[in-house]
Write a protein that holds these residues in place. Structure first.
Motif, PDB file in Angstrom:
ATOM      1  N   TYR A 125       0.833  -1.199   0.000  1.00 31.46           N
ATOM      2  CA  TYR A 125       0.000   0.000   0.000  1.00 31.46           C
ATOM      3  C   TYR A 125       0.869   1.250   0.000  1.00 31.46           C
ATOM      4  O   TYR A 125       0.635   2.182  -0.770  1.00 31.46           O
ATOM      5  N   ILE A 126       1.865   1.275   0.891  1.00 30.49           N
ATOM      6  CA  ILE A 126       2.755   2.442   0.955  1.00 30.49           C
ATOM      7  C   ILE A 126       3.398   2.676  -0.407  1.00 30.49           C
ATOM      8  O   ILE A 126       3.434   3.806  -0.902  1.00 30.49           O
ATOM      9  N   ALA A 127       3.882   1.612  -1.028  1.00 32.09           N
ATOM     10  CA  ALA A 127       4.527   1.736  -2.340  1.00 32.09           C
ATOM     11  C   ALA A 127       3.545   2.236  -3.389  1.00 32.09           C
ATOM     12  O   ALA A 127       3.838   3.181  -4.132  1.00 32.09           O
ATOM     13  N   LYS A 128       2.375   1.616  -3.439  1.00 29.46           N
ATOM     14  CA  LYS A 128       1.388   1.976  -4.465  1.00 29.46           C
ATOM     15  C   LYS A 128       0.892   3.406  -4.277  1.00 29.46           C
ATOM     16  O   LYS A 128       0.800   4.176  -5.235  1.00 29.46           O
ATOM     17  N   TYR A 129       0.586   3.771  -3.049  1.00 26.48           N
ATOM     18  CA  TYR A 129       0.073   5.108  -2.792  1.00 26.48           C
ATOM     19  C   TYR A 129       1.158   6.163  -2.994  1.00 26.48           C
ATOM     20  O   TYR A 129       0.923   7.186  -3.626  1.00 26.48           O
ATOM     21  N   ALA A 130       2.347   5.887  -2.470  1.00 27.67           N
ATOM     22  CA  ALA A 130       3.440   6.859  -2.597  1.00 27.67           C
ATOM     23  C   ALA A 130       3.823   7.060  -4.062  1.00 27.67           C
ATOM     24  O   ALA A 130       3.918   8.195  -4.539  1.00 27.67           O
ATOM     25  N   GLU A 131       4.032   5.971  -4.772  1.00 32.92           N
ATOM     26  CA  GLU A 131       4.512   6.071  -6.157  1.00 32.92           C
ATOM     27  C   GLU A 131       3.404   6.443  -7.140  1.00 32.92           C
ATOM     28  O   GLU A 131       3.665   7.073  -8.154  1.00 32.92           O
ATOM     29  N   GLY A 132       2.187   6.031  -6.849  1.00 34.62           N
ATOM     30  CA  GLY A 132       1.100   6.288  -7.792  1.00 34.62           C
ATOM     31  C   GLY A 132       0.357   7.582  -7.573  1.00 34.62           C
ATOM     32  O   GLY A 132      -0.319   8.075  -8.479  1.00 34.62           O
ATOM     33  N   TYR A 133       0.494   8.157  -6.377  1.00 28.52           N
ATOM     34  CA  TYR A 133      -0.313   9.334  -6.080  1.00 28.52           C
ATOM     35  C   TYR A 133       0.469  10.406  -5.320  1.00 28.52           C
ATOM     36  O   TYR A 133       0.605  11.533  -5.791  1.00 28.52           O
ATOM     37  N   HIS A 134       0.989  10.065  -4.162  1.00 24.35           N
ATOM     38  CA  HIS A 134       1.597  11.066  -3.288  1.00 24.35           C
ATOM     39  C   HIS A 134       2.845  11.709  -3.894  1.00 24.35           C
ATOM     40  O   HIS A 134       2.912  12.936  -4.014  1.00 24.35           O
ATOM     41  N   HIS A 135       3.829  10.915  -4.262  1.00 24.98           N
ATOM     42  CA  HIS A 135       5.063  11.483  -4.818  1.00 24.98           C
ATOM     43  C   HIS A 135       4.841  12.211  -6.143  1.00 24.98           C
ATOM     44  O   HIS A 135       5.412  13.289  -6.340  1.00 24.98           O
ATOM     45  N   PRO A 136       4.027  11.685  -7.056  1.00 21.23           N
ATOM     46  CA  PRO A 136       3.771  12.456  -8.282  1.00 21.23           C
ATOM     47  C   PRO A 136       3.134  13.823  -8.009  1.00 21.23           C
ATOM     48  O   PRO A 136       3.466  14.800  -8.679  1.00 21.23           O
ATOM     49  N   ARG A 137       2.240  13.904  -7.033  1.00 23.14           N
ATOM     50  CA  ARG A 137       1.646  15.207  -6.673  1.00 23.14           C
ATOM     51  C   ARG A 137       2.730  16.144  -6.149  1.00 23.14           C
ATOM     52  O   ARG A 137       2.780  17.309  -6.513  1.00 23.14           O
ATOM     53  N   GLU A 138       3.581  15.615  -5.268  1.00 25.54           N
ATOM     54  CA  GLU A 138       4.670  16.441  -4.742  1.00 25.54           C
ATOM     55  C   GLU A 138       5.596  16.884  -5.861  1.00 25.54           C
ATOM     56  O   GLU A 138       5.977  18.057  -5.930  1.00 25.54           O
ATOM     57  N   ASP A 139       5.964  15.956  -6.729  1.00 20.26           N
ATOM     58  CA  ASP A 139       6.893  16.280  -7.809  1.00 20.26           C
ATOM     59  C   ASP A 139       6.317  17.355  -8.731  1.00 20.26           C
ATOM     60  O   ASP A 139       7.031  18.270  -9.153  1.00 20.26           O
ATOM     61  N   LYS A 140       5.026  17.273  -9.047  1.00 16.88           N
ATOM     62  CA  LYS A 140       4.386  18.294  -9.887  1.00 16.88           C
ATOM     63  C   LYS A 140       4.334  19.642  -9.168  1.00 16.88           C
ATOM     64  O   LYS A 140       4.548  20.679  -9.777  1.00 16.88           O
ATOM     65  N   MET A 141       4.065  19.583  -7.875  1.00 18.21           N
ATOM     66  CA  MET A 141       4.040  20.816  -7.095  1.00 18.21           C
ATOM     67  C   MET A 141       5.433  21.438  -7.076  1.00 18.21           C
ATOM     68  O   MET A 141       5.589  22.637  -7.287  1.00 18.21           O
ATOM     69  N   TYR A 142       6.450  20.614  -6.849  1.00 16.34           N
ATOM     70  CA  TYR A 142       7.817  21.130  -6.805  1.00 16.34           C
ATOM     71  C   TYR A 142       8.222  21.700  -8.158  1.00 16.34           C
ATOM     72  O   TYR A 142       8.877  22.736  -8.233  1.00 16.34           O
ATOM     73  N   ALA A 143       7.806  21.039  -9.242  1.00 16.44           N
ATOM     74  CA  ALA A 143       8.136  21.535 -10.586  1.00 16.44           C
ATOM     75  C   ALA A 143       7.498  22.909 -10.813  1.00 16.44           C
ATOM     76  O   ALA A 143       8.103  23.778 -11.456  1.00 16.44           O
ATOM     77  N   PHE A 144       6.292  23.094 -10.301  1.00 13.37           N
ATOM     78  CA  PHE A 144       5.608  24.375 -10.442  1.00 13.37           C
ATOM     79  C   PHE A 144       6.417  25.499  -9.796  1.00 13.37           C
ATOM     80  O   PHE A 144       6.499  26.608 -10.328  1.00 13.37           O
ATOM     81  N   PHE A 145       7.028  25.217  -8.647  1.00  9.65           N
ATOM     82  CA  PHE A 145       7.752  26.244  -7.900  1.00  9.65           C
ATOM     83  C   PHE A 145       9.250  26.295  -8.213  1.00  9.65           C
ATOM     84  O   PHE A 145       9.960  27.132  -7.657  1.00  9.65           O
ATOM     85  N   LYS A 146       9.701  25.436  -9.115  1.00 10.96           N
ATOM     86  CA  LYS A 146      11.125  25.406  -9.452  1.00 10.96           C
ATOM     87  C   LYS A 146      11.588  26.777  -9.961  1.00 10.96           C
ATOM     88  O   LYS A 146      10.906  27.418 -10.744  1.00 10.96           O
ATOM     89  N   GLY A 147      12.726  27.205  -9.455  1.00 10.17           N
ATOM     90  CA  GLY A 147      13.291  28.478  -9.864  1.00 10.17           C
ATOM     91  C   GLY A 147      12.859  29.658  -9.009  1.00 10.17           C
ATOM     92  O   GLY A 147      13.326  30.774  -9.218  1.00 10.17           O
ATOM     93  N   ARG A 148      11.990  29.422  -8.043  1.00 13.34           N
ATOM     94  CA  ARG A 148      11.516  30.514  -7.187  1.00 13.34           C
ATOM     95  C   ARG A 148      12.573  30.958  -6.184  1.00 13.34           C
ATOM     96  O   ARG A 148      12.653  32.117  -5.837  1.00 13.34           O
ATOM     97  N   SER A 149      13.352  29.994  -5.691  1.00 16.66           N
ATOM     98  CA  SER A 149      14.433  30.337  -4.762  1.00 16.66           C
ATOM     99  C   SER A 149      15.469  29.223  -4.783  1.00 16.66           C
ATOM    100  O   SER A 149      15.131  28.054  -5.008  1.00 16.66           O
ATOM    101  N   ASN A 150      16.715  29.599  -4.572  1.00 14.54           N
ATOM    102  CA  ASN A 150      17.788  28.603  -4.542  1.00 14.54           C
ATOM    103  C   ASN A 150      17.582  27.603  -3.409  1.00 14.54           C
ATOM    104  O   ASN A 150      17.837  26.408  -3.574  1.00 14.54           O
ATOM    105  N   GLU A 151      17.138  28.104  -2.260  1.00 11.37           N
ATOM    106  CA  GLU A 151      16.913  27.216  -1.112  1.00 11.37           C
ATOM    107  C   GLU A 151      15.845  26.177  -1.436  1.00 11.37           C
ATOM    108  O   GLU A 151      16.011  24.991  -1.171  1.00 11.37           O
TER     109      GLU A 151
END
Length: 182
Positions: A45-71
């Protein structure tokens, strides 16, 4: 509920499962034989939820904010690296448990080490996101940013902890509750 609060709730829920696995490590070290099917279901469950839903949402969110600050870019890069490492260690653990379920001879110490490392790495990763990424995002993002990024990301209910449990997880939820209370 905001995107960060949704991700935070995911972390709370994942921590509940990690605590169950942590108890399994203690029981394994004490010599008891755990319910390997339940262990496989929880890790799966952890693998399926993390890889199929949670991490992709985070990755898309992070991509949206990429370049906003070096930190922010630095901590997001670290997070993406952690996602890759976690995916590999999760698959290794799942393979080990699957082997046990199919009567492969696996030294119990190997399983204990893999399971303990999995739990620790997941907890460290969650803590990293909570303490290093989310506060920086709160500082960098505007309300307009959140509205835009939230529109771009689909909202799905957690299939185990959400209001509408997926059929495949109803039995797991019942078994987890029984296991927690035993």
């Amino acid at each position: 509920m905001t995107l960060v609060s949704e991700l935070h709730q995911d972390h709370v829920n994942l921590n509940k499962l990690l605590e169950i696995l942590d108890k399994k490590v203690i029981k394994l070290k004490a010599g008891s034989r755990p319910n390997f099917n339940l262990m496989a279901d929880v890790v799966g469950y952890i693998a399926k939820y993390a890889e199929g839903y949670h991490h992709p949402r985070e990755d898309k969110m992070y991509a949206f904010f990429k370049g906003r600050s070096n930190e922010l870019d630095d901590v997001m890069s670290q997070c993406e690296d952690q996602h890759r490492v976690l995916k590999g260690s999760t698959q290794t653990l799942l393979n080990t448990i699957d082997g046990i379920l199919h009567d492969a001879v696996v030294p119990m110490n190997d399983l204990i080490e893999q399971l303990a490392a999995f739990v620790i790495n997941e907890k460290v990763h969650i803590n990293f996101e909570e303490t290093e990424i989310f506060p920086v995002l709160d500082h960098v993002a505007t309300n307009a940013d959140w509205e835009k990024v939230e529109k771009e990301l689909p909202v799905e209910s957690d299939p185990l902890f959400g209001e509408k449990q997926a059929e495949e997880y109803k039995a797991l939820y019942v078994e987890l509750m029984r296991d927690i209370n035993s």
